[in-house]
Design a protein around this motif. Structure first.
Motif, PDB file in Angstrom:
ATOM      1  N   ARG A  62     114.148  34.130 -37.262  1.00  0.00           N
ATOM      2  CA  ARG A  62     113.338  33.190 -36.485  1.00  0.00           C
ATOM      3  C   ARG A  62     112.331  33.928 -35.619  1.00  0.00           C
ATOM      4  NH1 ARG A  62     117.790  28.659 -34.386  1.00  0.00           N
ATOM      5  NH2 ARG A  62     118.374  27.919 -36.460  1.00  0.00           N
ATOM      6  N   SER A  63     112.770  35.047 -35.027  1.00  0.00           N
ATOM      7  CA  SER A  63     111.844  35.849 -34.222  1.00  0.00           C
ATOM      8  C   SER A  63     110.717  36.394 -35.078  1.00  0.00           C
ATOM      9  CB  SER A  63     112.593  37.003 -33.548  1.00  0.00           C
ATOM     10  OG  SER A  63     113.583  36.522 -32.661  1.00  0.00           O
ATOM     11  N   GLY A  64     111.049  36.848 -36.291  1.00  0.00           N
ATOM     12  CA  GLY A  64     110.020  37.360 -37.190  1.00  0.00           C
ATOM     13  C   GLY A  64     109.005  36.296 -37.567  1.00  0.00           C
ATOM     14  N   LEU A  65     109.479  35.101 -37.843  1.00  0.00           N
ATOM     15  CA  LEU A  65     108.564  34.007 -38.170  1.00  0.00           C
ATOM     16  C   LEU A  65     107.679  33.649 -36.988  1.00  0.00           C
ATOM     17  CD1 LEU A  65     110.972  31.688 -40.224  1.00  0.00           C
ATOM     18  CD2 LEU A  65     109.139  33.148 -41.104  1.00  0.00           C
ATOM     19  N   GLN A  66     108.254  33.695 -35.781  1.00  0.00           N
ATOM     20  CA  GLN A  66     107.462  33.395 -34.584  1.00  0.00           C
ATOM     21  C   GLN A  66     106.406  34.464 -34.347  1.00  0.00           C
ATOM     22  OE1 GLN A  66     107.616  30.578 -32.742  1.00  0.00           O
ATOM     23  NE2 GLN A  66     105.815  31.380 -31.678  1.00  0.00           N
ATOM     24  N   GLU A 115     100.800  36.275 -34.596  1.00  0.00           N
ATOM     25  CA  GLU A 115      99.812  37.230 -35.121  1.00  0.00           C
ATOM     26  C   GLU A 115      98.738  36.516 -35.923  1.00  0.00           C
ATOM     27  OE1 GLU A 115     103.007  40.920 -35.615  1.00  0.00           O
ATOM     28  OE2 GLU A 115     102.472  39.630 -37.309  1.00  0.00           O
ATOM     29  N   SER A 116      99.139  35.519 -36.696  1.00  0.00           N
ATOM     30  CA  SER A 116      98.142  34.756 -37.470  1.00  0.00           C
ATOM     31  C   SER A 116      97.168  34.035 -36.545  1.00  0.00           C
ATOM     32  CB  SER A 116      98.849  33.741 -38.382  1.00  0.00           C
ATOM     33  OG  SER A 116      99.711  34.390 -39.290  1.00  0.00           O
ATOM     34  N   GLU A 117      97.693  33.476 -35.473  1.00  0.00           N
ATOM     35  CA  GLU A 117      96.837  32.788 -34.507  1.00  0.00           C
ATOM     36  C   GLU A 117      95.889  33.764 -33.828  1.00  0.00           C
ATOM     37  OE1 GLU A 117      95.129  29.750 -32.379  1.00  0.00           O
ATOM     38  OE2 GLU A 117      96.503  29.664 -34.091  1.00  0.00           O
ATOM     39  N   GLU A 118      96.403  34.948 -33.496  1.00  0.00           N
ATOM     40  CA  GLU A 118      95.561  35.950 -32.830  1.00  0.00           C
ATOM     41  C   GLU A 118      94.473  36.450 -33.773  1.00  0.00           C
ATOM     42  OE1 GLU A 118      95.981  40.244 -30.475  1.00  0.00           O
ATOM     43  OE2 GLU A 118      97.758  39.181 -31.234  1.00  0.00           O
ATOM     44  N   ILE A 119      94.818  36.675 -35.035  1.00  0.00           N
ATOM     45  CA  ILE A 119      93.828  37.122 -36.012  1.00  0.00           C
ATOM     46  C   ILE A 119      92.745  36.061 -36.197  1.00  0.00           C
ATOM     47  CG2 ILE A 119      93.487  37.656 -38.457  1.00  0.00           C
ATOM     48  CD1 ILE A 119      96.254  38.966 -38.426  1.00  0.00           C
TER      49      ILE A 119
END
Length: 442
Positions: free
Chosen positions: A172-176, A181-185
């Motif tokens: 779950r932490s990895g998915l978060q 990261e996707s949002e930041e990119i």
């Protein structure tokens, strides 16, 4: 490493081996033992087909585990036991050296690389390591005692449940992290688009966004004082083992194994951990939040959160017979430590605990030291390769969540292997009519 260097290391370890307390051995006998290392027993281990297959699998396991800084003991032990057919004690002793080799590679890379985002600090959070290490070493000792008391079936069930919970939380932490990261990119891409800094790609609507912005070179700052304190903590706990010995061999002081003096000296670890932890937590250099995610940094306002987590991880690590890195890593991720810092800090802490275990096996007069050193060097090389691949992937794709997913993979495989191996052992003990209840530690 040359043969002469290996011989020097072995002579040093044997010379300080407390198992020689009952009857002193002349130096000629020590040299005789060294010359006998190339004998029939160790040659069979080195050239046997199952051992070669186990070595290849351990090489792959070490490369994967190095990314998460979790050592890989949860993979080494079942591989050596199931594939190579080694008994649990031999597999555990070899695993301690293998984890040490991999941890040295991780720490060397982490301590020599400055992180511009942290103001020139290395990825290792020495404040977390300082506040956690005393309780982790104490927890390992308590966990070893619990391992002697608890029946195998109970340990197997606890391991399966706890590691399944940790694996779920880590995924779950990895998915978060991946989502963040996707949002930041995406946000960085929009900002550069507004500034007209994007470059058109081959397609009419395609654009290329650099995932990692180059950082200017920053001078690395190594906290030598904190390293000295960590070494002081390590030597303090190791001195207890050196003076006390254990249930198999005598220490410097002649004590009856599991006698009154033995337990009095063992209990000295409790005030040692309390004094060191209290002094570190309330010292002027408090635990910083530089490596925490701002949204969740409030979770670590309690200064004893990290020592408590380390104590729990140490107890469970000693109970299950694996390194504490696999257990403390999910806990650090849960309180908001970034994946890069979690991996580097865990490998740094594992180095202290696993060297303690390796030296304890040396004190027991373990056999096949040469094999252990060869496997340690193999894991050292594997960890360097694993770190190189992961770091390149992070720089290319800008996703540190790769580390979290590697931790999840190792934990999931470890859970399956260790649980299966434990279940087989429990069933074998049941069929042979062995006692399946709780036992005394001595």
């Amino acid at each position: 490493m040359s043969t002469r260097s290996l011989t020097f290391l072995v002579v040093t370890f044997i010379a300080f081996n407390p198992s020689n307390a009952k009857q002193a051995q002349p130096f000629s006998d020590i040299l005789k033992k060294i010359n006998e290392w190339g004998g029939e027993a160790q040659s069979q281990i080195l050239i046997s087909g199952p051992m070669v297959v186990a070595g290849v699998l351990c090489f792959i396991a070490s490369a994967i585990s190095s990314a998460g800084g979790i050592g890989g003991g949860g993979l080494f032990i079942p591989i050596l036991s199931i594939v190579a057919g080694l008994d649990m004690q031999t597999a555990s002793s070899l695993s301690a050296f293998m984890v040490t080799g991999g941890s040295i590679a991780n720490v060397m890379c982490s301590i020599c690389i400055a992180c511009p985002k942290l103001g020139g600090k290395s990825l290792i959070d020495y404040d977390i390591a300082l506040s956690s290490e005393p309780c982790m070493l104490l927890g390992v000792s308590l966990g070893v005692i619990c391992n002697l008391v608890f029946p195998d079936w109970f340990i197997t069930v606890l391991f399966a449940l706890f590691l399944a919970w940790c694996t779920s939380k880590t995924c779950r932490s990895g998915l978060q992290f991946w989502k963040n990261e996707s949002e930041e990119i995406r946000r960085n891409g929009l900002e550069q688009l507004e500034k007209g800094q994007l470059v058109e790609n081959d397609g009419p609507n395609s654009i290329e966004v650099p995932l990692l912005v180059p950082q200017e070179n920053t001078k690395l700052r190594i906290p030598w004082f904190k390293l000295a304190v960590l070494l002081l903590i390590w030597f303090s706990f190791f001195s207890v083992y050196l003076l006390r010995g254990n249930t198999y061999t005598e220490g410097i002081i002649s004590l009856e194994p599991c006698g009154v003096g033995y337990w009095i000296l063992s209990s000295a670890q409790v005030p040692l951990a309390m004094v060191f932890t209290t002094w570190i937590v309330f010292s002027k250099e408090r635990i910083r939040d530089l490596t925490l995610i701002p949204e969740v940094s409030s979770l670590t306002r309690n200064k004893f959160v990290f020592p408590l987590m380390a104590l729990i991880a140490g107890i469970l690590g000693g109970l299950f017979g694996i390194g504490g890195g696999m257990l403390i890593s999910p806990l650090l991720l849960q309180v908001g430590i970034t994946p890069e810092v979690t991996a580097a800090t865990c490998s740094f802490m594992v180095l202290f605990s696993t060297t303690m275990s390796a030296l304890q096996f040396m004190m027991l007069g373990m056999e096949h030291v040469q094999v252990a050193l060869i496997l340690a060097i193999m894991c050292f090389v594997a960890s360097l390769l694993g770190l190189l691949v992961v770091q390149r992937a992070i720089r290319k794709y800008g996703r540190a969540s790769i580390i979290v997913f590697s931790i999840s993979i190792v934990m999931c495989i470890s859970n399956v292997l260790m649980t299966s191996f434990g279940a087989i052992k429990v069933w074998t003990d049941y069929e042979s009519g062995q006692y399946m209840g709780f036992k005394l530690p001595c």
